[in-house]
Design an enzyme around this catalytic site. Sequence first.
Site, PDB file in Angstrom:
ATOM      1  CE  LYS A 152       3.299   5.786   5.317  1.00 18.93           C
ATOM      2  NZ  LYS A 152       2.399   4.610   5.740  1.00 18.93           N
ATOM      3  CB  SER A 183      -0.475   6.642   7.879  1.00 24.06           C
ATOM      4  OG  SER A 183       0.180   5.518   7.540  1.00 24.06           O
ATOM      5  CB  SER A 231      -4.700   2.367  -3.059  1.00 23.55           C
ATOM      6  OG  SER A 231      -3.361   2.320  -2.491  1.00 23.55           O
TER       7      SER A 231
END
Length: 195
Positions: free
Chosen positions: A79, A154, A178
């Site tokens: 990320k 996010s 997810s």
Amino acid sequence: MELWRLTIHEAHQLLRRREISAVELTKAVLERLSEVEDKIKAFLTITDELALKMAGEADRLLAAGENITPLTGIPVAIKDNMCTKGIRTTCASKILYNFVPPYDATVVVKLKEAGAVFVGKTNMDEFAMGSSTEFSGFYPTRNPWDLERVPGGSSGGSAAAVAAGECLAALGRGGFPSFLCDAYEPLAPVFAVDT
């Protein structure tokens, strides 16, 4: 066999038995990424050269039988709010467009120590302030199962990347994205970490 469809466990077993190489696996994932990324927009930065270098190192470890972990040779995404030394980290904001951290976040250090292969940095809501990954400073990420839907956020870029086969695992904050991208499996390929 489409290597990008493997689970972490399946890939680890094949790598350990030397039935596939980390370079082969990484090339398959990068090829898949190039095929679908224009539609999904899961990544802000793709590190293909670094990934192949890391995969080569993983193959050396696997051949020597040294320091092998369940993540050795596994292509992962990170990320974009986690610092990666020498790799652009923007938090999906144009304010940080050219920021290249001089250090790695602890979780990134741990992945390196485990022999993971970094394929890139994933999109997110700007500064992790959102729940759809529509509010990146660059472009929205799409849900790979239905391009008209959001992947959640996010950490939507991480979830979408795993669901689309652009990596076998991704760092993000697990849960809603997810679930929306059907990327939540027993091995939790979108690793839940506090960001």
